[in-house]
Design a protein around this motif. Structure first.
Motif, PDB file in Angstrom:
ATOM      1  N   ARG A  33       0.857  -1.192   0.000  1.00  0.00           N
ATOM      2  CA  ARG A  33       0.000   0.000   0.000  1.00  0.00           C
ATOM      3  C   ARG A  33       0.887   1.234   0.000  1.00  0.00           C
ATOM      4  N   LYS A  34       0.868   1.958  -1.124  1.00  0.00           N
ATOM      5  CA  LYS A  34       1.578   3.229  -1.193  1.00  0.00           C
ATOM      6  C   LYS A  34       0.622   4.274  -0.669  1.00  0.00           C
ATOM      7  N   LYS A  35       0.920   4.749   0.537  1.00  0.00           N
ATOM      8  CA  LYS A  35       0.004   5.713   1.130  1.00  0.00           C
ATOM      9  C   LYS A  35       0.110   7.053   0.396  1.00  0.00           C
ATOM     10  N   ALA A  36      -1.021   7.758   0.396  1.00  0.00           N
ATOM     11  CA  ALA A  36      -1.046   9.042  -0.311  1.00  0.00           C
ATOM     12  C   ALA A  36      -0.014   9.978   0.295  1.00  0.00           C
ATOM     13  N   ARG A  37       0.786  10.613  -0.561  1.00  0.00           N
ATOM     14  CA  ARG A  37       1.822  11.529  -0.085  1.00  0.00           C
ATOM     15  C   ARG A  37       1.371  12.982  -0.301  1.00  0.00           C
ATOM     16  N   TYR A  38       0.438  13.148  -1.205  1.00  0.00           N
ATOM     17  CA  TYR A  38      -0.149  14.441  -1.597  1.00  0.00           C
ATOM     18  C   TYR A  38       0.865  15.359  -2.279  1.00  0.00           C
ATOM     19  N   VAL A  39       2.094  14.869  -2.416  1.00  0.00           N
ATOM     20  CA  VAL A  39       3.109  15.629  -3.150  1.00  0.00           C
ATOM     21  C   VAL A  39       3.744  14.645  -4.133  1.00  0.00           C
ATOM     22  N   ASP A  40       3.840  15.016  -5.355  1.00  0.00           N
ATOM     23  CA  ASP A  40       4.450  14.146  -6.350  1.00  0.00           C
ATOM     24  C   ASP A  40       5.961  14.117  -6.108  1.00  0.00           C
ATOM     25  N   ALA A  41       6.424  12.986  -5.580  1.00  0.00           N
ATOM     26  CA  ALA A  41       7.824  12.902  -5.161  1.00  0.00           C
ATOM     27  C   ALA A  41       8.784  13.014  -6.353  1.00  0.00           C
ATOM     28  N   ASN A  42       8.324  12.628  -7.525  1.00  0.00           N
ATOM     29  CA  ASN A  42       9.208  12.709  -8.697  1.00  0.00           C
ATOM     30  C   ASN A  42       9.388  14.142  -9.168  1.00  0.00           C
ATOM     31  N   GLU A  43       8.334  14.939  -9.017  1.00  0.00           N
ATOM     32  CA  GLU A  43       8.368  16.313  -9.526  1.00  0.00           C
ATOM     33  C   GLU A  43       8.943  17.296  -8.503  1.00  0.00           C
ATOM     34  N   CYS A  44       8.737  17.017  -7.227  1.00  0.00           N
ATOM     35  CA  CYS A  44       9.143  17.947  -6.166  1.00  0.00           C
ATOM     36  C   CYS A  44      10.642  18.203  -6.221  1.00  0.00           C
ATOM     37  N   ILE A 111       1.473  19.448  -5.880  1.00  0.00           N
ATOM     38  CA  ILE A 111       0.667  19.141  -4.698  1.00  0.00           C
ATOM     39  C   ILE A 111      -0.758  18.808  -5.142  1.00  0.00           C
ATOM     40  N   ASN A 112      -1.216  17.648  -4.663  1.00  0.00           N
ATOM     41  CA  ASN A 112      -2.528  17.172  -5.071  1.00  0.00           C
ATOM     42  C   ASN A 112      -3.293  16.726  -3.829  1.00  0.00           C
ATOM     43  N   TYR A 113      -4.261  17.528  -3.417  1.00  0.00           N
ATOM     44  CA  TYR A 113      -5.000  17.213  -2.189  1.00  0.00           C
ATOM     45  C   TYR A 113      -5.874  15.977  -2.334  1.00  0.00           C
ATOM     46  N   ASP A 114      -6.113  15.567  -3.548  1.00  0.00           N
ATOM     47  CA  ASP A 114      -6.986  14.406  -3.771  1.00  0.00           C
ATOM     48  C   ASP A 114      -6.201  13.116  -3.975  1.00  0.00           C
ATOM     49  N   ASP A 115      -4.922  13.176  -3.674  1.00  0.00           N
ATOM     50  CA  ASP A 115      -4.087  11.986  -3.829  1.00  0.00           C
ATOM     51  C   ASP A 115      -4.701  10.824  -3.039  1.00  0.00           C
ATOM     52  N   GLN A 116      -4.635   9.641  -3.613  1.00  0.00           N
ATOM     53  CA  GLN A 116      -5.231   8.460  -2.973  1.00  0.00           C
ATOM     54  C   GLN A 116      -4.161   7.407  -2.702  1.00  0.00           C
ATOM     55  N   ASP A 117      -4.436   6.550  -1.711  1.00  0.00           N
ATOM     56  CA  ASP A 117      -3.567   5.384  -1.511  1.00  0.00           C
ATOM     57  C   ASP A 117      -3.588   4.553  -2.776  1.00  0.00           C
ATOM     58  N   GLU A 118      -2.476   3.877  -3.008  1.00  0.00           N
ATOM     59  CA  GLU A 118      -2.398   3.072  -4.225  1.00  0.00           C
ATOM     60  C   GLU A 118      -1.930   1.680  -3.824  1.00  0.00           C
ATOM     61  N   LEU A 119      -2.536   0.649  -4.396  1.00  0.00           N
ATOM     62  CA  LEU A 119      -2.096  -0.712  -4.095  1.00  0.00           C
ATOM     63  C   LEU A 119      -1.249  -1.227  -5.243  1.00  0.00           C
ATOM     64  N   VAL A 120      -0.089  -1.746  -4.915  1.00  0.00           N
ATOM     65  CA  VAL A 120       0.817  -2.262  -5.944  1.00  0.00           C
ATOM     66  C   VAL A 120       1.065  -3.736  -5.663  1.00  0.00           C
ATOM     67  N   ASN A 121       0.973  -4.551  -6.686  1.00  0.00           N
ATOM     68  CA  ASN A 121       1.277  -5.979  -6.531  1.00  0.00           C
ATOM     69  C   ASN A 121       2.638  -6.283  -7.109  1.00  0.00           C
ATOM     70  N   ILE A 122       3.464  -6.970  -6.349  1.00  0.00           N
ATOM     71  CA  ILE A 122       4.754  -7.369  -6.909  1.00  0.00           C
ATOM     72  C   ILE A 122       4.960  -8.858  -6.654  1.00  0.00           C
TER      73      ILE A 122
END
Lengths: 617, 50, 203
Positions: A33-44, A111-122
């Motif tokens: 579970r990638k919890k919402a960070r509300y900040v795009d870590a790649n762009e910041c 910054i995205n206030y509507d960021d959501q948790d994301e589920l990733v399967n590996i």
């Protein structure tokens, strides 16, 4: 830290948690579970404009609350990834957006206030768990006044105060008046090596050397400072440790053998007065200090239980993770393909953590490099001749490795061998005995039962122990040389879920005075929940014995973990006493009743077979 | 089946107590008195009798 | 339930009693256990060793398998947690299916826990060997399935241990997924100023 962030082979999931793990060695399926960070870590770009405008200030966890941070923040300057994060619990609210200042100033619009948790399967072949530790909270040692006196701090707080990157920019000042103290004391073993119910009984390993280091830092920053260390034993056992300890003494640090019983504050000066019995001289001493550091111990991670359960790892009585073997397999978990590194296993310093991590990586590489591994041939098989398509096995299987049978089409179930872990719960529950556990067949176990209750059965305690916990708990008792009566006769099964009703009844029929079924605690079950079936079956067995007029307490159940050698020995001692209470008459009566019962069942079977034959004729 | 109140009996020390039992989600039992795990779930008929 | 063997194959069981130096022999009368083992059904060869797990002990097993045409091997020594793989490999080397091997735990479950009751411990040891032989009579050869290993690793926790493990695996050419609960890796180590014994910066 930087290396791991930019390594092309490492995919980093920060602010993320492992939500689920399924599968087996070489073939684990993991949900993150990638919890919402509300900040795009790649762009910041970590320009910090957002934090400047954020109106919320909360205590900074990283600085141990000595300074504040904003609701949008970077944990510390060297953080990896080098990106801001918005803590929604602190934020003035995004629904409706009450503030929105940070988003306004962010030029990159990340910054995205509507960021959501994301589920990733590996999919992975191996898992290394390095979930670490927590530090002991010294609040319950009220005599040290941690919550009452400003100038009493913990060793973690010391780290931040002395650090150039800390809230005081490395000026070691005391909280009450921001003056640089000249007399500083350290109390060792706070929450460690304690026998009075507070804190923990074990040695936290790192605190002695950490304090030695702290005194050297103080002497280095403030020559002439007066440092005193109150200890019960100084443990400087590692390479180069004794040198550091001696250096600290040469710098003039005083080491006083004795743990203070009481700390009071002088209301005028805010200095601290310690009363301590110096156990070297036997004299009661009083020390006045300007600041006091509590050398807090190490505790298991308080939120580590979910991961532990997902990976079916056991813990020792102090809460750290149990390794496969304390000497020979120190980084392997009992479950194949899972390895352990760092403080999750026991308190340890940086060097030991690094050593163990490299060892775990090397052990994991063996599997990864080989690219294949063999699975023990202990899986289940269906005897299609005997199967009556009832479908119980499919219901029982913790791994969903058995496809449902079809009663109408008279189609027996099929077993997916790769998914079967070999617990044997299906074989024990199958009313037709139509499931064969390879290498743990009914005949094999029955033969052991018969062999063990052959001579002097009336004296012996027949014990079934699961491979992972109770058998290993017995090994643990052995390694620790815990003595217990010789009456126990043990049979190993992979899981207590394998212990068939008929094994127990057969033992009683053969004259066993007592039977013990033992397995893993529910949380430790190596077969997800196979142990639930053990308990249900025990209820059934107790009812059955009761109906037949057999004393129910002759069948006992105990959950004994691999670390509970003490409990294993204790159970053996207690049950030995109970074996003595079973009389010869009782055993004879049981034998008779069960023989009659068996004869009845045989007759019924024959009648049924006859009836069946007539119908088909 | 919903969880229901049942009577448990410790086969080690004989202590009897009431607790919840969920058929779908069995939980580990241990005697509140002696810590033994030999906790028998008494059948309803037996409870009614006594 | 009558226990009958399904296969007509003539059983030839070898029992290997280990003294483990004095770890077992100090409490259990190993010679008595050996003598007793000879009386058990289908046992055709009994060997007593000081250390069965050592090379000479393993060679004895291999030799006996060939000489006595053994088709079941029972080793009465320590816990299978340590040496079951050793002995399975040993019997496989001698051409026997490794699942035709059975281990009896005379050390952790007997000699070490009954140090003051030598006679009773010896009786228990005999019972345990009898049980092992009884089980061995019903063992069947098994073939282990081989499964592929996905060439990727999951490291849970981005503290000093997790970082080191992830880097080592990644440098070895393996794909690594590193999962950290906090917004940054570093763990507790990142909050420390200097670390002993080198007194250098933690980050």
């Amino acid at each position: 830290m930087m290396d791991v962030g930019r390594h092309p082979k490492v995919e980093l999931f920060t602010n993320s948690e492992v939500e689920n793990v399924t599968g087996f060695v070489g073939n684990f399926n993991v949900t993150i579970r990638k919890k919402a960070r509300y900040v795009d870590a790649n762009e910041c770009t970590a320009c910090a404009e957002c934090a400047k405008v954020c109106p919320v200030a909360v205590p900074d966890e990283y600085q141990q609350g000595f300074s504040s941070r904003k609701a949008i923040y970077m944990p510390f300057p060297q953080a990896v990834p080098s990106a801001y994060i918005l803590n929604m619990d602190n934020c003035l609210g995004n629904n409706p957006i009450a503030c929105g200042k940070c988003a306004d100033v962010c030029e990159k619009h990340c910054i995205n206030y509507d960021d959501q948790d994301e589920l990733v399967n590996i999919e992975v072949g191996v898992v290394i768990t390095a979930t670490g530790m927590d530090v002991y909270d010294p609040t319950e040692y009220d005599e040290y006044g941690y919550t009452r006196f400003d100038n009493v701090i913990t060793s973690m707080e010391f780290e931040r105060l002395i650090c150039a990157g800390g809230p005081t920019e490395g000026h070691f000042i005391r909280p009450s008046d921001r003056k640089i103290p000249q007399k500083i004391g350290f109390i060792q073993c706070v929450g460690s090596r304690s026998q009075d119910g507070r804190g923990n009984p074990y040695c936290s390993n790192i605190c002695c050397m950490n304090t030695v280091k702290d005194t050297l830092l103080l002497c280095d920053h403030y020559p002439g400072v007066e440092a005193k260390v109150f200890y019960m034993d100084m443990r400087a056992f590692g390479k180069g440790f004794e040198d550091l300890y001696m250096r600290s003494k040469e710098e003039g640090v005083k080491y006083v053998r004795g743990i203070p019983g009481d700390v009071v504050e002088d209301p005028e000066t805010r200095n601290l007065l310690l009363t301590v019995e110096n156990t070297t001289t036997g004299k009661l001493e009083k020390h006045e200090l300007e600041m006091l550091v509590l050398s807090q111990g190490v505790i298991p991670r308080q939120d580590g239980d979910s991961i532990r359960k997902l990976l079916t790892l056991s813990q020792t009585s102090d809460g750290f993770i149990m390794e496969s073997h304390p000497k020979l397999k120190p980084v392997d978990a009992p479950t194949k393909g899972i390895f352990i590194a760092g403080c999750v296993e026991s308190p340890k310093d940086v060097k030991d953590s690094v050593t163990q991590a490299s060892a775990a990586a090397a052990r994991a590489s063996i599997l990864l490099n080989a690219g294949k591994t063999k699975i023990e041939a202990i899986t289940s098989q269906v005897d299609t001749e005997l199967c009556n398509f009832c479908g119980i096995c499919a219901k029982v299987c913790p791994y969903n490795a058995i496809s449902a049978s079809d009663r109408k089409a008279e189609k027996p179930p099929t077993i997916i061998a790769a998914a079967c872990a070999g617990c044997g719960a299906c074989a024990a529950e199958c009313p037709q005995d139509a499931i064969l556990m390879r290498h743990f067949r009914d005949e094999q176990i029955m033969a052991q039962v018969e062999a063990l209750v052959k001579d002097d059965p009336e004296k012996h305690l027949l014990t079934f122990a699961c491979n992972w916990c109770s058998y290993a708990g017995g090994d643990n008792a052995g390694t620790a040389r815990l003595q217990y009566p010789t009456s126990s006769r043990l049979i190993r099964t992979m899981c207590s879920g394998r212990v068939d009703e008929k094994f127990v009844m057969h033992a009683f029929k053969m004259g066993a005075p007592m039977v013990l079924v033992s397995g893993c605690h529910f949380a430790d079950c190596h077969y997800i929940n196979a142990v639930h079936w053990t308990q249900k079956r025990m209820d059934r067995l107790w009812n059955k014995l009761d109906k037949l007029g057999i004393r129910v307490d002759r069948l006992q159940l105990e959950w004994i973990s691999a670390a509970e050698g003490q409990k294993f020995a204790k159970v053996m001692r207690e049950l030995e006493e109970r074996v003595q209470t079973v009389t010869d008459e009782e055993i004879e009566h049981t034998k008779k009743v069960l023989a009659e019962e068996e004869a009845k069942a045989e007759a019924k079977k024959k009648k049924k077979a006859k009836a069946g034959a007539e119908v088909s004729a | 089946m919903a969880p229901k109140q049942v009577r448990f009996k410790c086969l080690m020390c004989g202590h009897e107590y009431d607790g919840m039992y969920d058929h779908e989600n069995v939980t580990e039992r241990s005697c509140p008195k002696c810590r033994s795990n030999s906790i028998r779930r008494l059948p309803d008929a037996k409870v009614a009798k006594s | 339930m009558a226990l009958e063997l399904k296969k007509p194959e003539k059983l030839r069981i070898g029992v290997f009693v280990c003294e483990c130096g004095l770890n077992i022999a100090g409490t259990i009368d190993c010679s008595a256990v050996s003598e007793y083992s000879k009386t058990l059904e289908d046992v055709v060869c009994v060997v007593q060793n000081k250390y069965t797990c050592a090379d000479p002990g393993q060679n004895e097993i291999k030799k006996a398998i060939v000489e006595h045409k053994l088709n079941r091997v029972v080793v009465a020594s320590c816990t299978p947690k340590i040496h079951e793989p050793t002995f399975r490999q040993c019997v496989a080397d001698a051409g026997l299916n490794p699942y035709l091997f059975e281990m009896v735990n005379l050390r952790e479950h007997c000699s070490w826990v009954h140090q003051t009751e030598k006679e009773k411990a010896t009786e228990k040891a005999k019972d345990l060997v009898r049980s092992g032989v009884a089980r061995a009579r019903f063992l069947e050869p098994q073939i282990e399935a081989e499964v592929p290993v996905t060439k990727a690793a999951l490291v849970i926790g981005g503290g000093v241990a997790g970082i080191q493990a992830a880097l080592d695996l990644a440098d070895g050419g393996h794909k690594v997924f590193l999962v950290e609960k906090e917004p940054t890796i570093g763990g507790i180590m990142a909050a420390l100023d200097k670390t002993y014994p080198t007194m250098d910066c933690s980050i």
